[in-house]
Design an enzyme around this catalytic site. Structure first.
Site, PDB file in Angstrom:
ATOM      1  N   SER A  85       0.830  -1.210   0.000  1.00  0.00           N
ATOM      2  CA  SER A  85       0.000   0.000   0.000  1.00  0.00           C
ATOM      3  C   SER A  85       0.857   1.250   0.000  1.00  0.00           C
ATOM      4  O   SER A  85       0.346   2.340  -0.209  1.00  0.00           O
ATOM      5  CB  SER A  85      -0.934  -0.009   1.210  1.00  0.00           C
ATOM      6  OG  SER A  85      -0.206  -0.263   2.381  1.00  0.00           O
ATOM      7  N   GLU A 119      -5.001  -0.422  -8.233  1.00  0.00           N
ATOM      8  CA  GLU A 119      -4.060   0.671  -8.504  1.00  0.00           C
ATOM      9  C   GLU A 119      -2.788   0.003  -9.041  1.00  0.00           C
ATOM     10  O   GLU A 119      -2.124  -0.745  -8.318  1.00  0.00           O
ATOM     11  CB  GLU A 119      -3.798   1.429  -7.190  1.00  0.00           C
ATOM     12  CG  GLU A 119      -3.092   2.745  -7.344  1.00  0.00           C
ATOM     13  CD  GLU A 119      -2.876   3.451  -5.993  1.00  0.00           C
ATOM     14  OE1 GLU A 119      -2.769   2.781  -4.949  1.00  0.00           O
ATOM     15  OE2 GLU A 119      -2.802   4.699  -6.001  1.00  0.00           O
TER      16      GLU A 119
HETATM   17  N1  CAA Z   1     -16.166 -11.079   0.008  1.00  0.00           N
HETATM   18  C1  CAA Z   1     -17.220 -11.128  -0.826  1.00  0.00           C
HETATM   19  N2  CAA Z   1     -18.278 -10.265  -0.721  1.00  0.00           N
HETATM   20  C2  CAA Z   1     -18.263  -9.375   0.288  1.00  0.00           C
HETATM   21  C3  CAA Z   1     -17.196  -9.283   1.217  1.00  0.00           C
HETATM   22  C4  CAA Z   1     -16.113 -10.191   1.038  1.00  0.00           C
HETATM   23  N3  CAA Z   1     -15.044 -10.159   1.835  1.00  0.00           N
HETATM   24  N4  CAA Z   1     -17.461  -8.284   2.084  1.00  0.00           N
HETATM   25  C5  CAA Z   1     -18.639  -7.755   1.726  1.00  0.00           C
HETATM   26  N5  CAA Z   1     -19.122  -8.409   0.649  1.00  0.00           N
HETATM   27  C6  CAA Z   1     -20.331  -8.081  -0.135  1.00  0.00           C
HETATM   28  C7  CAA Z   1     -21.618  -8.432   0.538  1.00  0.00           C
HETATM   29  O1  CAA Z   1     -22.068  -9.746   0.244  1.00  0.00           O
HETATM   30  C8  CAA Z   1     -22.571  -7.378  -0.040  1.00  0.00           C
HETATM   31  O2  CAA Z   1     -22.983  -7.743  -1.353  1.00  0.00           O
HETATM   32  P1  CAA Z   1     -24.237  -6.996  -2.109  1.00  0.00           P
HETATM   33  O3  CAA Z   1     -23.845  -5.564  -2.321  1.00  0.00           O
HETATM   34  O4  CAA Z   1     -24.357  -7.763  -3.376  1.00  0.00           O
HETATM   35  O5  CAA Z   1     -25.388  -7.108  -1.168  1.00  0.00           O
HETATM   36  C9  CAA Z   1     -21.681  -6.157  -0.189  1.00  0.00           C
HETATM   37  O6  CAA Z   1     -20.341  -6.642  -0.263  1.00  0.00           O
HETATM   38  C10 CAA Z   1     -21.873  -5.243   0.964  1.00  0.00           C
HETATM   39  O7  CAA Z   1     -21.570  -5.950   2.158  1.00  0.00           O
HETATM   40  P2  CAA Z   1     -22.385  -5.816   3.524  1.00  0.00           P
HETATM   41  O8  CAA Z   1     -23.852  -5.650   3.248  1.00  0.00           O
HETATM   42  O9  CAA Z   1     -21.968  -6.906   4.464  1.00  0.00           O
HETATM   43  O10 CAA Z   1     -21.818  -4.538   4.193  1.00  0.00           O
HETATM   44  P3  CAA Z   1     -21.806  -3.060   3.724  1.00  0.00           P
HETATM   45  O11 CAA Z   1     -22.953  -2.690   2.861  1.00  0.00           O
HETATM   46  O12 CAA Z   1     -21.557  -2.316   4.978  1.00  0.00           O
HETATM   47  O13 CAA Z   1     -20.506  -2.979   2.795  1.00  0.00           O
HETATM   48  C11 CAA Z   1     -18.202  -2.681   2.476  1.00  0.00           C
HETATM   49  C12 CAA Z   1     -19.273  -3.391   3.264  1.00  0.00           C
HETATM   50  C13 CAA Z   1     -18.206  -3.173   1.025  1.00  0.00           C
HETATM   51  C14 CAA Z   1     -16.888  -3.046   3.140  1.00  0.00           C
HETATM   52  C15 CAA Z   1     -18.501  -1.145   2.514  1.00  0.00           C
HETATM   53  O14 CAA Z   1     -18.696  -0.710   3.820  1.00  0.00           O
HETATM   54  C16 CAA Z   1     -17.377  -0.318   1.894  1.00  0.00           C
HETATM   55  O15 CAA Z   1     -17.293  -0.169   0.683  1.00  0.00           O
HETATM   56  N6  CAA Z   1     -16.508   0.236   2.750  1.00  0.00           N
HETATM   57  C17 CAA Z   1     -15.351   1.009   2.318  1.00  0.00           C
HETATM   58  C18 CAA Z   1     -14.295   0.074   1.862  1.00  0.00           C
HETATM   59  C19 CAA Z   1     -13.052   0.796   1.445  1.00  0.00           C
HETATM   60  O16 CAA Z   1     -12.954   2.005   1.412  1.00  0.00           O
HETATM   61  N7  CAA Z   1     -12.038  -0.012   1.111  1.00  0.00           N
HETATM   62  C20 CAA Z   1     -10.748   0.497   0.768  1.00  0.00           C
HETATM   63  C21 CAA Z   1      -9.896   0.505   1.984  1.00  0.00           C
HETATM   64  S1  CAA Z   1      -8.310   1.135   1.645  1.00  0.00           S
HETATM   65  C22 CAA Z   1      -7.473  -0.194   1.074  1.00  0.00           C
HETATM   66  O17 CAA Z   1      -7.939  -1.291   0.997  1.00  0.00           O
HETATM   67  C23 CAA Z   1      -6.122   0.056   0.611  1.00  0.00           C
HETATM   68  C24 CAA Z   1      -5.084   0.541   1.503  1.00  0.00           C
HETATM   69  O18 CAA Z   1      -3.968   0.619   1.021  1.00  0.00           O
HETATM   70  C25 CAA Z   1      -5.255   0.965   2.892  1.00  0.00           C
END
Ligand code: CAA
Length: 303
Positions: free
Chosen positions: A118, A151
């Protein structure tokens, strides 16, 4: 590109193995711990079950995906036939340099070596190999099966051909790759981490409480998670490390980590993975429960 080796079976590694296997690649998942590999396979199966429940994949797809993944505890065995290696080991520069040095010796000359780092410099990683033109960043986002972005980071010496191949491969995973250059934090974390740090500074200065800050950003800016919840999700130690890379790399005080973040990491409050950060995850429910330390809303948190 047929044979993919993924190094590290933690949150990012198992997600990366999951998506490559889902799209028909043969995946060797490597970790030094067999227990970690077994846990990763269980996590992948659970995450595919979520997709089956949504109807986006079938039970047959689940069987096919899982059968595309083999596990290894020895790097030499897991990487010797790789066309592409994606390293997702711990975010420690010395660990990564040692792995890439070894990979350069183990892998055939055509193998592309990618890192999911990252924030560690791809150019620095490439410099310990004799194939700097074939070293590149593939920065997946968490949760990997859900997030569309990869990315793609071009090191100083990464060739056009390798960059093109990684862009095409990323599209085959149904992701949207975006090419960026190799400078501290690349693009994602050069922008995300100052926002998270500013949210923590806002809390530290007593401008507002945890819930207020997250609510403003969630409802006002349509972010899926507020910045403090997101920091807990990423890991507060990871956020602190990335801010230090930005601070050292640019020498600009605007990236200095908030002392509250430093204190929380020192105290072992690392977010979801330690059970406590800005929120308390120990109950195991999906509801967001404020950590005791932050229950005094809108008061000076530092005092
Ligand atoms: N595997 C497969 N599917 C998953 C999953 C996983 N690990 N986690 C969640 N899902 C799916 C769920 O089944 C659900 O599917 P549908 O949309 O089809 O219903 C969807 O993702 C949403 O999940 P939830 O309903 O359980 O929960 P939510 O609506 O709160 O969403 C989230 C969870 C997708 C994590 C959302 O909160 C989100 O987008 N959060 C922000 C994530 C983000 O910003 N990530 C980047 C972080 S920075 C990084 O990674 C890089 C770095 O260098 C630091």
């Amino acid at each position: 590109m047929k044979n993919i080796t993924v190094i590290g079976s933690g949150t990012m590694g198992n997600g990366i193995a999951h998506v490559f296997a889902q799209f028909g690649y043969s995946v060797n998942l490597v970790d030094i711990s067999d227990a970690a590999l077994q846990k990763a396979l269980a996590t992948i199966a659970k995450n595919i079950d979520r997709q089956v429940a949504k109807g986006t994949v079938t039970e047959a797809d689940k069987t096919a995906t899982l059968s595309n993944i083999k596990t290894f505890t020895k790097l030499e065995e897991g990487a010797k036939n790789a066309d592409l290696v994606v390293e997702a080991a711990s975010e420690n520069v010395n660990v990564k340099l040692a792995i890439f040095k070894q990979l350069d010796e183990i892998c055939p000359p055509h193998t592309i070596l990618a890192s999911n780092t990252s924030s560690i410099s791809i150019t620095q990683i490439a410099a310990v190999t004799k194939r700097a033109d074939k070293v590149i960043g593939m920065h997946f986002m968490n949760p990997v099966p859900v997030m569309k972005l990869i990315e793609v980071i071009r090191g100083y010496s990464t060739s056009d051909e390798v960059c093109q191949l990684i862009m095409e491969t990323s599209k085959k995973l149904n992701k949207i790759p975006t090419e960026v250059n190799d400078y501290p934090g690349f693009v994602a974390n050069k922008i995300l981490m100052p926002m998270i740090n500013e949210a923590i500074i806002t809390l530290y200065e007593g401008v507002a409480g945890v819930e207020e800050i997250d609510t403003v950003m969630k409802l006002g800016m349509a972010h899926p998670m507020g910045p403090l919840q997101l920091a807990d999700f990423i890991g507060l130690d990871v956020c602190l490390n990335i801010l230090r890379v930005l601070h050292d790399g640019f020498g600009n005080p605007k990236y200095a980590p908030c002392p509250l973040l430093v204190n929380m990491v020192t105290a072992g409050h690392l977010g979801v993975k330690s059970g406590k950060g800005f929120y308390d995850y120990s109950s195991g429910t999906k509801d967001l429960i404020l950590a005791d330390r932050f229950k005094k809303q809108n008061k000076s948190i530092v005092a």
